[in-house]
Design a protein around this motif. Structure first.
Motif, PDB file in Angstrom:
ATOM      1  N   GLY A 104      91.982  -0.332  15.343  1.00  0.00           N
ATOM      2  CA  GLY A 104      90.659  -0.385  14.700  1.00  0.00           C
ATOM      3  C   GLY A 104      90.499  -1.723  14.006  1.00  0.00           C
ATOM      4  O   GLY A 104      89.707  -2.577  14.424  1.00  0.00           O
ATOM      5  N   SER A 105      91.287  -1.908  12.958  1.00  0.00           N
ATOM      6  CA  SER A 105      91.266  -3.173  12.216  1.00  0.00           C
ATOM      7  C   SER A 105      92.676  -3.424  11.690  1.00  0.00           C
ATOM      8  O   SER A 105      93.271  -2.533  11.062  1.00  0.00           O
ATOM      9  CB  SER A 105      90.277  -3.063  11.051  1.00  0.00           C
ATOM     10  OG  SER A 105      90.665  -3.890   9.979  1.00  0.00           O
ATOM     11  N   THR A 106      93.207  -4.614  11.919  1.00  0.00           N
ATOM     12  CA  THR A 106      94.562  -4.909  11.421  1.00  0.00           C
ATOM     13  C   THR A 106      94.562  -4.865   9.883  1.00  0.00           C
ATOM     14  O   THR A 106      95.557  -4.490   9.278  1.00  0.00           O
ATOM     15  CB  THR A 106      95.067  -6.289  11.904  1.00  0.00           C
ATOM     16  OG1 THR A 106      94.093  -7.272  11.553  1.00  0.00           O
ATOM     17  CG2 THR A 106      95.319  -6.311  13.393  1.00  0.00           C
ATOM     18  N   GLY A 132      86.904  -4.565  14.107  1.00  0.00           N
ATOM     19  CA  GLY A 132      87.271  -5.755  13.331  1.00  0.00           C
ATOM     20  C   GLY A 132      86.254  -5.960  12.213  1.00  0.00           C
ATOM     21  O   GLY A 132      85.050  -5.877  12.438  1.00  0.00           O
ATOM     22  N   LYS A 133      86.764  -6.222  11.002  1.00  0.00           N
ATOM     23  CA  LYS A 133      85.873  -6.318   9.838  1.00  0.00           C
ATOM     24  C   LYS A 133      85.732  -7.760   9.371  1.00  0.00           C
ATOM     25  O   LYS A 133      86.703  -8.499   9.313  1.00  0.00           O
ATOM     26  CB  LYS A 133      86.447  -5.522   8.668  1.00  0.00           C
ATOM     27  CG  LYS A 133      86.664  -4.055   8.956  1.00  0.00           C
ATOM     28  CD  LYS A 133      86.970  -3.274   7.691  1.00  0.00           C
ATOM     29  CE  LYS A 133      88.136  -3.826   6.906  1.00  0.00           C
ATOM     30  NZ  LYS A 133      88.494  -3.026   5.742  1.00  0.00           N
ATOM     31  N   GLY A 134      84.507  -8.130   9.021  1.00  0.00           N
ATOM     32  CA  GLY A 134      84.270  -9.427   8.404  1.00  0.00           C
ATOM     33  C   GLY A 134      83.922  -9.229   6.941  1.00  0.00           C
ATOM     34  O   GLY A 134      83.953  -8.100   6.441  1.00  0.00           O
ATOM     35  N   ARG A 135      83.598 -10.301   6.258  1.00  0.00           N
ATOM     36  CA  ARG A 135      83.183 -10.190   4.855  1.00  0.00           C
ATOM     37  C   ARG A 135      81.798  -9.553   4.769  1.00  0.00           C
ATOM     38  O   ARG A 135      81.051  -9.546   5.735  1.00  0.00           O
ATOM     39  CB  ARG A 135      83.131 -11.579   4.209  1.00  0.00           C
ATOM     40  CG  ARG A 135      84.454 -12.050   3.676  1.00  0.00           C
ATOM     41  CD  ARG A 135      84.335 -13.468   3.203  1.00  0.00           C
ATOM     42  NE  ARG A 135      83.529 -13.590   1.999  1.00  0.00           N
ATOM     43  CZ  ARG A 135      82.393 -14.303   1.916  1.00  0.00           C
ATOM     44  NH1 ARG A 135      81.916 -14.931   2.971  1.00  0.00           N
ATOM     45  NH2 ARG A 135      81.745 -14.387   0.783  1.00  0.00           N
ATOM     46  N   LEU A 136      81.486  -9.069   3.592  1.00  0.00           N
ATOM     47  CA  LEU A 136      80.166  -8.526   3.260  1.00  0.00           C
ATOM     48  C   LEU A 136      79.717  -7.445   4.254  1.00  0.00           C
ATOM     49  O   LEU A 136      78.557  -7.412   4.670  1.00  0.00           O
ATOM     50  CB  LEU A 136      79.125  -9.666   3.188  1.00  0.00           C
ATOM     51  CG  LEU A 136      79.500 -10.853   2.292  1.00  0.00           C
ATOM     52  CD1 LEU A 136      78.534 -12.008   2.470  1.00  0.00           C
ATOM     53  CD2 LEU A 136      79.549 -10.430   0.830  1.00  0.00           C
ATOM     54  N   LYS A 199      80.191 -25.040  13.190  1.00  0.00           N
ATOM     55  CA  LYS A 199      80.224 -23.667  13.725  1.00  0.00           C
ATOM     56  C   LYS A 199      81.556 -22.997  13.358  1.00  0.00           C
ATOM     57  O   LYS A 199      82.605 -23.643  13.355  1.00  0.00           O
ATOM     58  CB  LYS A 199      80.049 -23.679  15.239  1.00  0.00           C
ATOM     59  CG  LYS A 199      78.645 -24.065  15.664  1.00  0.00           C
ATOM     60  CD  LYS A 199      78.496 -23.849  17.137  1.00  0.00           C
ATOM     61  CE  LYS A 199      77.099 -24.178  17.609  1.00  0.00           C
ATOM     62  NZ  LYS A 199      76.948 -23.898  19.032  1.00  0.00           N
ATOM     63  N   LYS A 200      81.460 -21.683  13.144  1.00  0.00           N
ATOM     64  CA  LYS A 200      82.633 -20.952  12.630  1.00  0.00           C
ATOM     65  C   LYS A 200      83.651 -20.670  13.737  1.00  0.00           C
ATOM     66  O   LYS A 200      83.312 -20.100  14.763  1.00  0.00           O
ATOM     67  CB  LYS A 200      82.134 -19.642  12.018  1.00  0.00           C
ATOM     68  CG  LYS A 200      83.195 -18.814  11.352  1.00  0.00           C
ATOM     69  CD  LYS A 200      82.542 -17.859  10.376  1.00  0.00           C
ATOM     70  CE  LYS A 200      83.502 -16.815   9.882  1.00  0.00           C
ATOM     71  NZ  LYS A 200      82.947 -16.055   8.755  1.00  0.00           N
ATOM     72  N   VAL A 201      84.900 -21.064  13.473  1.00  0.00           N
ATOM     73  CA  VAL A 201      85.962 -20.821  14.458  1.00  0.00           C
ATOM     74  C   VAL A 201      86.939 -19.778  13.921  1.00  0.00           C
ATOM     75  O   VAL A 201      87.676 -19.157  14.679  1.00  0.00           O
ATOM     76  CB  VAL A 201      86.687 -22.145  14.818  1.00  0.00           C
ATOM     77  CG1 VAL A 201      87.521 -22.675  13.654  1.00  0.00           C
ATOM     78  CG2 VAL A 201      87.542 -22.002  16.052  1.00  0.00           C
TER      79      VAL A 201
HETATM   80  C1  BTN Z   1      84.801 -13.222   7.854  1.00  0.00           C
HETATM   81  O1  BTN Z   1      84.705 -14.424   8.075  1.00  0.00           O
HETATM   82  O2  BTN Z   1      83.797 -12.535   7.649  1.00  0.00           O
HETATM   83  C2  BTN Z   1      86.162 -12.609   7.812  1.00  0.00           C
HETATM   84  C3  BTN Z   1      86.665 -12.265   9.196  1.00  0.00           C
HETATM   85  C4  BTN Z   1      88.063 -11.694   9.176  1.00  0.00           C
HETATM   86  C5  BTN Z   1      88.481 -11.169  10.534  1.00  0.00           C
HETATM   87  C6  BTN Z   1      89.922 -10.767  10.562  1.00  0.00           C
HETATM   88  S1  BTN Z   1      90.488 -10.402  12.183  1.00  0.00           S
HETATM   89  C7  BTN Z   1      91.959  -9.745  11.566  1.00  0.00           C
HETATM   90  C8  BTN Z   1      91.615  -8.979  10.319  1.00  0.00           C
HETATM   91  N1  BTN Z   1      91.261  -7.620  10.628  1.00  0.00           N
HETATM   92  C9  BTN Z   1      89.982  -7.368  10.362  1.00  0.00           C
HETATM   93  O3  BTN Z   1      89.412  -6.271  10.543  1.00  0.00           O
HETATM   94  N2  BTN Z   1      89.390  -8.451   9.871  1.00  0.00           N
HETATM   95  C10 BTN Z   1      90.314  -9.551   9.745  1.00  0.00           C
END
Ligand code: BTN
Length: 338
Positions: A104-106, A132-136, A199-201
């Motif tokens: 799901g998400s690490t 995978g989760k990002g911020r906000l 651009k975001k890498v």
């Molecule tokens: C962002 O820029 O919004 C943060 C992104 C973070 C992504 C990583 S991928 C590995 C780890 N597991 C997740 O669910 N999210 C972080």
């Protein structure tokens, strides 16, 4: 023969790979039919087809042609525990390694394992993430076999207010590792975006379990777009995101980059513990082009505009608002205006 599902898939790959060699030496066809594979493995053609679908989902490029059979086009670049352990040059970070085909998400997994007393430095790495989760509250696109998705478990002794330092030090480590392995000079946009030509890498998500004065455990999750073809991204994201592949025009060895990153994180974490936040903030400023820029920052409650004067010793963005007042922002989304 009593084979596990993974064992059958390994045998299919081996057979397809041998057929490719045979085809290249012109002593036969590079294709293997479902019937031939099924007879060798003592499974039905439908079962062969199902295993082929699984392999394709794992990133193996296998072409199926009705009258000929299956052909392995290109072996996927796989993350292998053995290869990582051989390449890794760290003492603590990565000494415990969890490698998942899909998760799901690490970050979620690392946070959960943190509750169970797993040691500091454990790394949770996945070929793909389904959530995978990002911020906000955003999501992080995590297709299989092309990028890096990892979370590291820390048990810091500093108080919770210093947690933003972990994001800043990880951002410095990503920039350093990308430079070492690819030669690309990436920059940092506060607090956690790693950019190439705007651009975001890569992005970093730090989460923790803490009480008022104590951090129980803290997880730094990092996603790096390595060999992803940016054309495969949804159009609204294409304009904002990039990958190392897009800039280099060639693939980067993910294991090499991963190991360089873990080494760099170990070094920066040592610096943070020995010398304190100032050393990290100094490094961060070297890689960030935000000081002096006019920005709009969206926080949970409002959006403010002003000029960035500095980064505070605890990692907040010091902004001089348009009407002269100065505020320190600890979290938010930054847009550079000029
Ligand atoms: C962002 O820029 O919004 C943060 C992104 C973070 C992504 C990583 S991928 C590995 C780890 N597991 C997740 O669910 N999210 C972080």
């Amino acid at each position: 023969m009593d084979l596990t599902k993974d064992g059958i898939e390994e045998l299919i790959l081996k057979a397809l790979s041998t057929a490719v060699d045979r085809g290249q030496s012109r002593s036969g066809t590079p294709y293997l039919s479902g019937g031939e594979l099924g007879r060798t493995l003592k499974i039905s053609r439908t079962a062969v087809w199902k295993h082929i679908r699984v392999l394709q989902k794992r990133g193996y490029q296998i072409r199926g042609v009705p009258s000929k059979g299956y052909m392995l086009l290109e072996k996927a670049d796989r993350l292998s525990r053995t290869h990582i352990e051989k390449t890794l040059q760290t003492r603590k970070i990565g000494s415990t390694l969890y490698l998942f085909e899909e998760i799901g998400s690490t970050n979620d997994h690392a946070m959960m394992m943190g509750e169970q007393g797993i040691p500091e430095g454990a790394v949770f790495l996945a070929e793909s993430q389904t959530h995978g989760k990002g911020r906000l509250g955003r999501s992080w696109i995590s297709p299989p076999g092309v990028n890096l998705y990892l979370s590291i478990l820390f048990r810091p002794t500093f108080p919770p207010v210093q947690a933003p330092m972990m994001t800043l030090m990880s951002a410095c480590a990503v920039v350093e590792a990308v430079k070492e392995v690819t030669g690309i000079d990436a920059g940092i946009k506060w607090p956690n975006d790693i950019l190439i030509e705007g651009k975001k890498v890569s992005g970093i998500l730090t989460e923790m379990s803490a009480e008022q004065d104590t951090v129980h455990h803290l997880v730094v999750g990092t996603g790096i777009n390595v060999n992803m073809d940016t054309q495969s991204l949804p159009p609204d994201i294409q304009g904002k995101s990039t990958s190392l592949f897009h800039h280099l025009g060639r693939k980067t060895d993910r294991t090499e980059l991963l190991c360089a990153l873990l080494k760099s994180i170990e070094r920066f974490y040592g610096v943070l513990n020995r010398k304190g936040p100032e050393a990290i903030v100094r490094c961060w400023k070297q890689h960030s082009n935000i000081v002096g820029k006019r920005v709009a920052v969206s926080t949970h409650r409002k959006t403010i505009e002003g000029r960035v004067e500095d980064l505070t010793p605890d990692g907040a963005l010091m902004i001089r608002l348009n009407h002269g007042e100065r505020v320190n922002i600890f979290s938010g989304d930054v847009e550079i205006l000029s």
